[in-house]
Design a protein around this motif. Structure first.
Motif, PDB file in Angstrom:
ATOM      1  N   VAL A  63       0.859  -1.192   0.000  1.00  0.00           N
ATOM      2  CA  VAL A  63       0.000   0.000   0.000  1.00  0.00           C
ATOM      3  C   VAL A  63       0.889   1.233   0.000  1.00  0.00           C
ATOM      4  O   VAL A  63       1.853   1.313   0.770  1.00  0.00           O
ATOM      5  CB  VAL A  63      -0.914   0.033   1.252  1.00  0.00           C
ATOM      6  N   THR A  64       0.556   2.178  -0.866  1.00  0.00           N
ATOM      7  CA  THR A  64       1.322   3.425  -0.895  1.00  0.00           C
ATOM      8  C   THR A  64       0.377   4.594  -1.171  1.00  0.00           C
ATOM      9  O   THR A  64      -0.740   4.398  -1.638  1.00  0.00           O
ATOM     10  CB  THR A  64       2.432   3.385  -1.975  1.00  0.00           C
ATOM     11  N   THR A  65       0.838   5.788  -0.856  1.00  0.00           N
ATOM     12  CA  THR A  65       0.131   6.983  -1.313  1.00  0.00           C
ATOM     13  C   THR A  65       0.889   7.477  -2.554  1.00  0.00           C
ATOM     14  O   THR A  65       2.018   7.038  -2.784  1.00  0.00           O
ATOM     15  CB  THR A  65       0.099   8.060  -0.201  1.00  0.00           C
ATOM     16  N   PRO A  66       0.287   8.375  -3.358  1.00  0.00           N
ATOM     17  CA  PRO A  66       0.914   8.661  -4.664  1.00  0.00           C
ATOM     18  C   PRO A  66       2.131   9.570  -4.649  1.00  0.00           C
ATOM     19  O   PRO A  66       2.816   9.671  -5.656  1.00  0.00           O
ATOM     20  CB  PRO A  66      -0.209   9.321  -5.466  1.00  0.00           C
ATOM     21  N   GLN A  67       2.441  10.246  -3.531  1.00  0.00           N
ATOM     22  CA  GLN A  67       3.546  11.215  -3.620  1.00  0.00           C
ATOM     23  C   GLN A  67       4.914  10.525  -3.576  1.00  0.00           C
ATOM     24  O   GLN A  67       5.048   9.465  -2.983  1.00  0.00           O
ATOM     25  CB  GLN A  67       3.441  12.318  -2.543  1.00  0.00           C
ATOM     26  N   ASP A  68       5.908  11.170  -4.189  1.00  0.00           N
ATOM     27  CA  ASP A  68       7.227  10.557  -4.368  1.00  0.00           C
ATOM     28  C   ASP A  68       7.817  10.015  -3.082  1.00  0.00           C
ATOM     29  O   ASP A  68       8.368   8.928  -3.043  1.00  0.00           O
ATOM     30  CB  ASP A  68       8.212  11.580  -4.966  1.00  0.00           C
ATOM     31  N   ILE A 109       9.061   6.093  -2.603  1.00  0.00           N
ATOM     32  CA  ILE A 109      10.437   5.630  -2.383  1.00  0.00           C
ATOM     33  C   ILE A 109      10.437   4.541  -1.305  1.00  0.00           C
ATOM     34  O   ILE A 109      11.061   3.494  -1.443  1.00  0.00           O
ATOM     35  CB  ILE A 109      11.351   6.810  -1.972  1.00  0.00           C
ATOM     36  N   ASP A 110       9.669   4.793  -0.220  1.00  0.00           N
ATOM     37  CA  ASP A 110       9.594   3.798   0.860  1.00  0.00           C
ATOM     38  C   ASP A 110       8.861   2.542   0.405  1.00  0.00           C
ATOM     39  O   ASP A 110       9.236   1.429   0.780  1.00  0.00           O
ATOM     40  CB  ASP A 110       8.878   4.396   2.078  1.00  0.00           C
ATOM     41  N   ALA A 111       7.815   2.727  -0.359  1.00  0.00           N
ATOM     42  CA  ALA A 111       7.037   1.573  -0.842  1.00  0.00           C
ATOM     43  C   ALA A 111       7.934   0.675  -1.697  1.00  0.00           C
ATOM     44  O   ALA A 111       7.886  -0.552  -1.623  1.00  0.00           O
ATOM     45  CB  ALA A 111       5.842   2.045  -1.656  1.00  0.00           C
TER      46      ALA A 111
END
Ligand code: ADP
Length: 365
Positions: A238-243, A247-249
């Motif tokens: 799961v990630t949010t769209p910002q850079d 990077i963590d995802a």
């Protein structure tokens, strides 16, 4: 039926695409049985994932495709699901009572991993699966609250094992149900692994198709150890769209790949914000980040979940959006993601359960 119809039937089925398998029925080797009885075709299709919300549409598409080639007016189609166990990483064995564990992970906290995990679990159940939730987010166990079972304690019949807690039909367990939720607990690495291993193995899971594991966020030692020890058939990132989140995802994704866990795909959370007053849609955290990462990493984007106040309110109230009548648009999105993730999982190798033949070496005299 005229001779050679088998080929025609097959080519008709080859034209029916199942989006959740990324291909058509024939290429995906979905078992289809066809019987002709009194000018009537009876068709039985067995999918490898639960798909209650999609079955009527698929049945219509198959009936139409077969009617086209056979001219038989009466075609009845039944869609069943048979869920099998898929292989896990390394030399691990699957958990007793659980066919598949699916980890839900994120590179960092606060991206909505637990929210996605709980709605995904309930969506899979709505599709017809038998589902469990293992809250492995030991630093911030939020599943008891999200599932409305804060304060509930698991029962034990023998003083050695836990019975899972029933939460909206899910079998669940969380460290939050064993220790005081408001009491900060200091966990050192080995304690975390040991506590989770006990939760996982000492819970008497009952015939679960999918056990969703809400993983602790991040990519540190503990997460790495868990990714090696928890026998999962696949992981969803799961990630949010910002850079900065991407990077963590990506780090998370690489960690799972390193230990040979299959990455089923990415869920982009908080994709867009729809203003509750005017309906205007804003890509608050940027646009297309999840899609870009999915393309770069060669993994599917399983879906996008909007930033929506109902998701926060309803999960906070212990009744996640998927089971609220008023949130059917959100439920639809999660059920799409659930079918997509388990559809792709159904294409993965099966867990080999058969015993190896005994090899007897006889000495020649
Ligand atoms: P994580 O498990 O990644 O730490 P949580 O699932 O606990 O994140 O979510 C953090 C907060 O954001 C919670 O209050 C949750 O209700 C809220 N939240 C998560 N996803 C959404 C969303 N798509 N729309 C609105 N609120 C969300």
């Amino acid at each position: 039926m005229p001779a050679g119809i088998d080929k025609e039937l097959e080519s008709a089925l080859a034209a029916v695409v199942v989006p959740y398998l990324g291909t058509d029925l024939v290429s995906a080797q979905v078992p289809v049985e066809i019987q002709e009885r009194d000018q009537r075709l009876e068709v039985t299709v067995t999918l490898g994932f639960p798909a209650a919300g999609y079955a009527p549409q698929l049945a219509d598409e198959i009936a139409a495709a077969l009617q086209d080639v056979t001219q038989v007016a009466d075609v009845s189609v039944e869609i069943h699901s048979k869920i099998v166990s898929h292989s896990v990483q390394g030399s691990l064995s699957p958990l007793p009572g659980v066919k598949n564990m699916i980890a839900v992970a994120s590179g960092k906290g606060g991206v909505g991993k637990s929210t996605v995990a709980v709605n995904l679990a309930l969506a899979l159940q709505a599709e017809g699966g038998r589902v469990g939730m293992l809250d492995a987010d030991i630093y911030g166990p939020s599943q008891p609250r999200m599932l409305g079972v804060s304060g509930a304690r698991p029962r034990s019949r023998d003083g050695k094992s836990f019975e899972p807690i029933d939460a909206h039909g899910l079998q669940m367990i969380s460290i939050g149900n064993l220790v005081d939720e408001n009491q900060p607990t200091v966990w050192r690495g080995p304690m975390v692994t040991s506590a989770l291993t006990q939760l996982m193995f000492q819970t008497r899971w009952r015939d679960i198709d999918y056990l969703i594991v809400d993983m602790p966020p991040g990519t540190g030692d503990i997460q790495l150890t868990l990714s090696q020890r928890v026998p999962v058939s696949g992981v969803i990132i799961v990630t949010t769209p910002q850079d900065i989140a991407l990077i963590d995802a990506q780090k998370g994704l690489e960690m799972f790949r390193k230990v040979n866990v299959a990455v089923l795909g990415i869920v982009e959370n908080m994709s867009t914000f729809a203003c509750p007053d005017c309906g205007h849609v804003t890509p608050l955290f940027g646009e297309g980040g999840g899609q870009r990462m999915a393309a770069e990493q060669g993994v599917p984007l399983l879906g996008r979940v909007p930033l929506d106040i109902r998701l926060r309110q309803e999960t906070d109230e212990g009744e996640p959006s998927v089971i609220r009548d008023t949130s059917q648009d959100l439920a639809r999105e999660f059920r799409e993601i659930a079918r997509y993730a388990t559809g792709l999982l159904s294409l993965r190798p099966r867990e080999y359960k058969g015993a190896f033949p005994k090899i007897v070496v006889e000495e020649k005299k």
